[in-house]
Design a protein around this motif. Sequence first.
Motif, mmCIF file in Angstrom:
data_model
loop_
_atom_site.group_PDB
_atom_site.id
_atom_site.type_symbol
_atom_site.label_atom_id
_atom_site.label_comp_id
_atom_site.label_asym_id
_atom_site.label_seq_id
_atom_site.Cartn_x
_atom_site.Cartn_y
_atom_site.Cartn_z
ATOM 1 N N ILE A 148 -0.421 -6.802 11.254
ATOM 2 C CA ILE A 148 -0.234 -5.600 10.435
ATOM 3 C C ILE A 148 0.759 -5.879 9.310
ATOM 4 C CG2 ILE A 148 0.590 -3.210 10.447
ATOM 5 C CD1 ILE A 148 -0.351 -3.054 13.390
ATOM 6 N N LEU A 149 1.867 -6.545 9.666
ATOM 7 C CA LEU A 149 2.868 -6.888 8.651
ATOM 8 C C LEU A 149 2.285 -7.827 7.607
ATOM 9 C CD1 LEU A 149 5.796 -6.826 7.615
ATOM 10 C CD2 LEU A 149 6.301 -8.696 9.211
ATOM 11 N N ALA A 150 1.482 -8.794 8.055
ATOM 12 C CA ALA A 150 0.882 -9.746 7.115
ATOM 13 C C ALA A 150 -0.068 -9.051 6.149
ATOM 14 C CB ALA A 150 0.145 -10.844 7.885
ATOM 15 N N SER A 151 -0.857 -8.097 6.640
ATOM 16 C CA SER A 151 -1.786 -7.397 5.744
ATOM 17 C C SER A 151 -1.030 -6.654 4.654
ATOM 18 C CB SER A 151 -2.677 -6.430 6.539
ATOM 19 O OG SER A 151 -1.931 -5.338 7.043
ATOM 20 N N SER A 152 0.113 -6.055 5.014
ATOM 21 C CA SER A 152 0.925 -5.356 4.019
ATOM 22 C C SER A 152 1.577 -6.341 3.052
ATOM 23 C CB SER A 152 2.008 -4.531 4.721
ATOM 24 O OG SER A 152 1.442 -3.572 5.587
ATOM 25 N N THR A 153 2.097 -7.445 3.597
ATOM 26 C CA THR A 153 2.778 -8.425 2.758
ATOM 27 C C THR A 153 1.825 -9.086 1.773
ATOM 28 O OG1 THR A 153 4.330 -8.876 4.572
ATOM 29 C CG2 THR A 153 4.203 -10.504 2.791
ATOM 30 N N VAL A 154 0.652 -9.494 2.261
ATOM 31 C CA VAL A 154 -0.341 -10.113 1.385
ATOM 32 C C VAL A 154 -0.769 -9.145 0.297
ATOM 33 C CG1 VAL A 154 -2.707 -10.998 1.270
ATOM 34 C CG2 VAL A 154 -1.174 -11.767 3.091
ATOM 35 N N THR A 155 -0.972 -7.884 0.666
ATOM 36 C CA THR A 155 -1.353 -6.884 -0.336
ATOM 37 C C THR A 155 -0.273 -6.736 -1.399
ATOM 38 O OG1 THR A 155 -2.667 -5.657 1.301
ATOM 39 C CG2 THR A 155 -1.992 -4.472 -0.690
ATOM 40 N N MET A 156 0.975 -6.694 -0.970
ATOM 41 C CA MET A 156 2.074 -6.578 -1.946
ATOM 42 C C MET A 156 2.132 -7.786 -2.873
ATOM 43 S SD MET A 156 5.310 -4.771 -0.010
ATOM 44 C CE MET A 156 5.357 -5.857 1.416
ATOM 45 N N VAL A 157 1.995 -8.980 -2.309
ATOM 46 C CA VAL A 157 2.072 -10.194 -3.124
ATOM 47 C C VAL A 157 0.915 -10.252 -4.116
ATOM 48 C CG1 VAL A 157 1.925 -12.713 -3.065
ATOM 49 C CG2 VAL A 157 3.361 -11.503 -1.403
ATOM 50 N N VAL A 158 -0.303 -10.021 -3.622
ATOM 51 C CA VAL A 158 -1.484 -10.077 -4.486
ATOM 52 C C VAL A 158 -1.386 -9.021 -5.595
ATOM 53 C CG1 VAL A 158 -3.985 -9.711 -4.588
ATOM 54 C CG2 VAL A 158 -2.991 -11.100 -2.754
ATOM 55 N N CYS A 159 -1.006 -7.800 -5.221
ATOM 56 C CA CYS A 159 -0.926 -6.730 -6.215
ATOM 57 C C CYS A 159 0.192 -6.989 -7.226
ATOM 58 C CB CYS A 159 -0.717 -5.389 -5.525
ATOM 59 S SG CYS A 159 -2.172 -4.779 -4.658
ATOM 60 N N ALA A 160 1.308 -7.536 -6.755
ATOM 61 C CA ALA A 160 2.408 -7.835 -7.681
ATOM 62 C C ALA A 160 2.000 -8.904 -8.686
ATOM 63 C CB ALA A 160 3.640 -8.284 -6.891
ATOM 64 N N ILE A 161 1.292 -9.922 -8.213
ATOM 65 C CA ILE A 161 0.829 -10.990 -9.111
ATOM 66 C C ILE A 161 -0.153 -10.450 -10.142
ATOM 67 C CG2 ILE A 161 -0.513 -13.121 -9.220
ATOM 68 C CD1 ILE A 161 0.722 -13.864 -6.503
ATOM 69 N N PHE A 162 -1.139 -9.691 -9.675
ATOM 70 C CA PHE A 162 -2.125 -9.141 -10.601
ATOM 71 C C PHE A 162 -1.475 -8.132 -11.553
ATOM 72 C CE2 PHE A 162 -5.167 -11.133 -7.922
ATOM 73 C CZ PHE A 162 -6.365 -11.179 -8.626
ATOM 74 N N ASP A 163 -0.510 -7.377 -11.035
ATOM 75 C CA ASP A 163 0.135 -6.362 -11.863
ATOM 76 C C ASP A 163 0.912 -6.995 -13.023
ATOM 77 O OD1 ASP A 163 1.006 -3.862 -12.686
ATOM 78 O OD2 ASP A 163 2.710 -3.846 -11.318
ATOM 79 N N ARG A 164 1.529 -8.136 -12.762
ATOM 80 C CA ARG A 164 2.378 -8.762 -13.772
ATOM 81 C C ARG A 164 1.627 -9.683 -14.727
ATOM 82 N NH1 ARG A 164 8.165 -10.300 -10.864
ATOM 83 N NH2 ARG A 164 8.598 -8.202 -10.035
ATOM 84 N N THR A 165 0.534 -10.231 -14.265
ATOM 85 C CA THR A 165 -0.117 -11.270 -15.066
ATOM 86 C C THR A 165 -1.442 -10.860 -15.681
ATOM 87 O OG1 THR A 165 -1.257 -12.217 -13.140
ATOM 88 C CG2 THR A 165 0.942 -13.044 -13.634
ATOM 89 N N SER A 166 -2.022 -9.777 -15.212
ATOM 90 C CA SER A 166 -3.385 -9.479 -15.671
ATOM 91 C C SER A 166 -3.382 -8.600 -16.911
ATOM 92 C CB SER A 166 -4.181 -8.783 -14.566
ATOM 93 O OG SER A 166 -3.694 -7.481 -14.360
#
Length: 510
Positions: free
Chosen positions: A176-194
């Motif tokens: 459960i923690l990993a699903s939240s962490t991966v979502t945060m990392v992926v969204c943060a990367i896309f949010d900043r670079t896309s």
Amino acid sequence: MALKVLSALDTARIQLYHFKAIIIAGMGLFTDAYDFFCIPLIMLLIERHYYANGPAGSKDKDNCVPPVVASTMVATTLVGTAIGQLVFGSLGDRIGRRRVYGLSLIIMVLSSIGCGFSVCSTRKCVLVSLGFSRFSLGIGIGGDYPLSATIMSEFANKKTRGAFIAAMFSMQGFGILASSTVTMVVCAIFDRTSSYVSSKDHTSQEPDIAWRLILMIGAIPAGLTLYWRLMMPETARFTALVEQNVFQAAMDMEKVLEIPMSEFEEENPLPQGQQPYPLLSKKFYRRHGRDLFSCSFTWFLLDIVFYSSNLFQSQIYSQHLSKSHKLNAYQEAFEVAKFQAIIAVCSTIPGYWFTVYFIDRIGRVKIQLMGFFFMASVYLAIGIPYYKYWNDKPNKGFLVLYGLTLFFANFGPNTTTFIVPAELFPARFRSTCHGISGAIGKVGAIIGSVGFSWALHGKKEKGYPKAIGMTDSLIILAVVCLLGMVVTFFFTRETMGRSLEENENDDYPN
């Protein structure tokens, strides 16, 4: 008289292999939780990409995933899970735990990847193919439940068996923690670079890539343990008691326990037991019907409550996301994932590990009773004054109480209902009965996650019709918990400190 190889397992000291088994078996449960609980998060991205028409993916209140679609996406996985539990549970007793254990993980890995490669680009086609992939994912997840629990229970010693099964099950919390962490990392990367954020055009294709990436990453941990799962030996109890091959069981355990085979030599190489009887027989129901009822019904009641809380955390947290209509898709998914991660760290994971510490000290029944009681108490504390104290504005007290429900679910019936079915039944029925109990539990999960997602709305909103509202829904959940206490008190038997063969003994006191 007990076989020496089984007695050796019951009294074996804790070894490296026990911890290795926790990781190998636990990675399946890690993947289970990751894939189950990332759905509310990726549905936010799907909503913005396929349903929102505002600029740059901004959210229009009227453009959201229809309730039928959201409910179907959850239910397809749970239906697949119930089927997988029944099928793989039966196969585990018929042809062996090891022979089908790797298959369930392969299905999970391929289905997780398949979710990310959902074909087409149109909304209808993507959702149909995603639903199909999640159904097959559910079958793999379902297969993992009875096989992991049975294998761990049959390898562990009787003194720490509960703690080892609970430790393996605790990998769900990290999933459960990993699903939240991966979502945060992926969204943060896309949010900043896309270009999606900086562009003022309509929604681009990048959120469609983000949710697929989140789903596919879930296959990595399970894939890394596939080789070791395929190399695991068959459990000694299946080999000796079901296949009647005591010599092979001793050979397998010599490697696992690092004990000379001479200590396993039997005067009577074949176990002497009563005449076997089939699962669907009066004799089975007379001897084990009560146990099957208690395991199945408590799991059913628990899953109504547990899944109503967990799978729709994002809806519960929506009131705590300030000005969410001004957030882009990545930012909203990030904020919801952050809430889920905080809850996982502060309540979910500690709940699992409290069980690991106490389960072989105070027993399964007391933990299950305590968990149901405190969950009922907290639901009443939230539900009765909900519209007066908790509904108007963000309230930290509400989140604390909500976190307590998850803590006592995991330091309580969510863990014990997984453990007890793996301890009560004879070896030739153990995996099957665990699968039956879990499948009935998943019926409760469908009621909890789908039924209560419709019931909790006190007014017409977000495509949902007006229903009974939060107060009545939470009070009903409290009543379900109290019913779980009653069933546990009158029907659930304690298994702490006893060998698996002692637990299945007909002379065991009621």
